[in-house]
Design a protein around this motif. Sequence first.
Motif, PDB file in Angstrom:
ATOM      1  N   HIS A  14       0.696  -1.294  -0.031  1.00 41.83           N
ATOM      2  CA  HIS A  14      -0.058   0.068   0.067  1.00 41.83           C
ATOM      3  C   HIS A  14       0.885   1.194  -0.113  1.00 41.83           C
ATOM      4  O   HIS A  14       0.352   2.323   0.143  1.00 41.83           O
ATOM      5  N   CYS A  17      -0.228   4.085  -2.260  1.00 40.88           N
ATOM      6  CA  CYS A  17      -1.918   4.223  -2.645  1.00 40.88           C
ATOM      7  C   CYS A  17      -2.519   5.320  -2.283  1.00 40.88           C
ATOM      8  O   CYS A  17      -2.542   5.662  -1.127  1.00 40.88           O
ATOM      9  N   HIS A  19      -5.755   5.798  -3.224  1.00 43.39           N
ATOM     10  CA  HIS A  19      -7.070   5.370  -3.019  1.00 43.39           C
ATOM     11  C   HIS A  19      -7.497   3.986  -2.415  1.00 43.39           C
ATOM     12  O   HIS A  19      -6.183   3.425  -2.470  1.00 43.39           O
ATOM     13  N   CYS A  21      -8.754   0.799  -3.161  1.00 41.15           N
ATOM     14  CA  CYS A  21      -9.268   0.175  -4.344  1.00 41.15           C
ATOM     15  C   CYS A  21     -10.473  -0.635  -3.269  1.00 41.15           C
ATOM     16  O   CYS A  21      -9.875  -1.516  -2.317  1.00 41.15           O
ATOM     17  N   PHE A  23     -11.316  -3.698  -3.455  1.00 41.34           N
ATOM     18  CA  PHE A  23     -11.062  -5.260  -3.576  1.00 41.34           C
ATOM     19  C   PHE A  23      -9.833  -5.478  -2.789  1.00 41.34           C
ATOM     20  O   PHE A  23      -9.220  -6.598  -2.511  1.00 41.34           O
ATOM     21  N   CYS A  24      -9.036  -4.595  -2.449  1.00 43.31           N
ATOM     22  CA  CYS A  24      -7.662  -4.650  -2.156  1.00 43.31           C
ATOM     23  C   CYS A  24      -7.197  -4.568  -0.532  1.00 43.31           C
ATOM     24  O   CYS A  24      -7.767  -3.785  -0.110  1.00 43.31           O
ATOM     25  N   GLN A  26      -3.405  -5.506   0.446  1.00 48.50           N
ATOM     26  CA  GLN A  26      -2.129  -6.043   0.070  1.00 48.50           C
ATOM     27  C   GLN A  26      -1.812  -7.041   1.287  1.00 48.50           C
ATOM     28  O   GLN A  26      -0.763  -7.747   1.066  1.00 48.50           O
ATOM     29  N   GLY A  63       3.085  -4.648  -4.906  1.00 50.39           N
ATOM     30  CA  GLY A  63       2.093  -4.551  -3.729  1.00 50.39           C
ATOM     31  C   GLY A  63       1.673  -2.973  -3.477  1.00 50.39           C
ATOM     32  O   GLY A  63       1.019  -2.779  -2.477  1.00 50.39           O
ATOM     33  N   GLY A  64       2.214  -2.172  -4.153  1.00 52.12           N
ATOM     34  CA  GLY A  64       1.820  -0.860  -3.853  1.00 52.12           C
ATOM     35  C   GLY A  64       2.138   0.096  -5.159  1.00 52.12           C
ATOM     36  O   GLY A  64       1.868  -0.377  -6.332  1.00 52.12           O
ATOM     37  N   SER A  65       1.936   1.285  -5.084  1.00 54.23           N
ATOM     38  CA  SER A  65       1.970   2.328  -6.315  1.00 54.23           C
ATOM     39  C   SER A  65       3.194   2.932  -6.222  1.00 54.23           C
ATOM     40  O   SER A  65       3.325   4.069  -5.855  1.00 54.23           O
ATOM     41  N   ARG A  98       0.376   2.965 -10.377  1.00 55.71           N
ATOM     42  CA  ARG A  98      -1.029   3.131 -10.807  1.00 55.71           C
ATOM     43  C   ARG A  98      -0.905   3.876 -12.253  1.00 55.71           C
ATOM     44  O   ARG A  98       0.062   4.604 -12.311  1.00 55.71           O
ATOM     45  N   ARG A 135     -11.132   3.099  -7.759  1.00 57.63           N
ATOM     46  CA  ARG A 135      -9.643   3.200  -8.395  1.00 57.63           C
ATOM     47  C   ARG A 135      -9.273   4.328  -8.405  1.00 57.63           C
ATOM     48  O   ARG A 135      -8.082   4.785  -8.408  1.00 57.63           O
TER      49      ARG A 135
HETATM   50  S1  SF4 Z   1      -5.026  -2.108  -5.921  1.00 64.53           S
HETATM   51 FE1  SF4 Z   1      -2.891  -1.293  -6.184  1.00 64.53          FE
HETATM   52  S2  SF4 Z   1      -3.656   0.927  -5.992  1.00 64.53           S
HETATM   53 FE2  SF4 Z   1      -5.569  -0.284  -5.251  1.00 64.53          FE
HETATM   54  S3  SF4 Z   1      -5.046  -0.158  -3.099  1.00 64.53           S
HETATM   55 FE3  SF4 Z   1      -4.293  -1.946  -3.825  1.00 64.53          FE
HETATM   56  S4  SF4 Z   1      -2.276  -1.931  -4.197  1.00 64.53           S
HETATM   57 FE4  SF4 Z   1      -3.103   0.355  -3.951  1.00 64.53          FE
END
Ligand code: SF4
Length: 337
Positions: A14, A17, A19, A21, A23-24, A26, A63-65, A98, A135
């Motif tokens: 994360h 990140c 936002h 998301c 579903f996420c 990590q 696992g992150g942005s 991202r 997203r």
């Molecule tokens: S999907 Fe990617 S951008 Fe979204 S919270 Fe998870 S790691 Fe962050």
Amino acid sequence: MIARACIIPVFVPHLGCRHNCVFCNQRHIAGQTKPADADTVRAALSQAASLPKGAKRQLAFYGGSFTAIPIAQQETLLGVAREAIDRGELDSVRLSTRPDAIDEPVLERLRKFGVETIELGAQSMDDEVLRLSGRGHTAQDVEHASRLAEQAGFSLVLQMMTGLPGADMDSDIRSAKRIIALRPDAVRIYPTVVVRDTELYELYQRGQYREHTVEDAVETCAAILPLFEAAGIPIIRLGLNPTEELSGGLAVAGAYHPALGELVKSRVWRNRAEELLHGVSAGSRVTLGIDRPLLSQLIGQHRANLSWLKTRYGLAELKILPLDTKNREIRLISVEK
Ligand code: SF4
């Protein structure tokens, strides 16, 4: 082009990140809670020495942005990798980020530190699906970032998801086609899993999200996979990597299956067999042939495809013979009434 590489993963759960998301999580998905620092990168790099000689060694930040992490922190992590490249202990770096965290100065910085491959989380090319999934970017952002990365000479991997909130099989197929049009070097496909401690889990609990079952994912991905194959774009991962945590209860619902990729390949061949069996009368004895290495995929786990096809077409007998065509061929060999 994506060259085969030995990946040395470093998780930055994360980090960067902007936002949430829906579903996420990590920390659950990657099974790691502590964010990486310079020491984590050094520890991961120490494994590089034991990798097979001649293999391309690539450090991967997952696992992150990554490109949205504060620049000083990015440079600390990348700096350790750059030193290893300069010492000849590492070949390059790859990272996931991202689409709205890519611009020309960012790409310039990545190049300076030896980054070769960028993985962009596209997830969907449907703006409504992206909005409902929290997203915080659009499909146009994916197109723009992909173009910039490609023009700057990076290898590009696009990640897509199926079964997100607001998506259906048609919208997922449309997303796949728009991703193909971007000509990535490879893709990863992650059918949606409902993971505990996510917003999606809450939506699912409240009955506001219908899970994307393993069967839904198999059906959708079996329609998408041949599109990528026909375009010559490798699918380097299909389905979340199974972990003890996910298998132990953190994957609450959705398309979590340790052999999802195999189930999808098997369904692709069942679909192709169906094309050959259309019009064959019930009660027939049928023999199909398929290129030898694909035999088990056509038969399916626990002979599931064989039983399904026999029942679906009311066949008295269905035999599958191996062929040595070496061109991934499936053929109708004989039909006896
Ligand atoms: S999907 Fe990617 S951008 Fe979204 S919270 Fe998870 S790691 Fe962050």
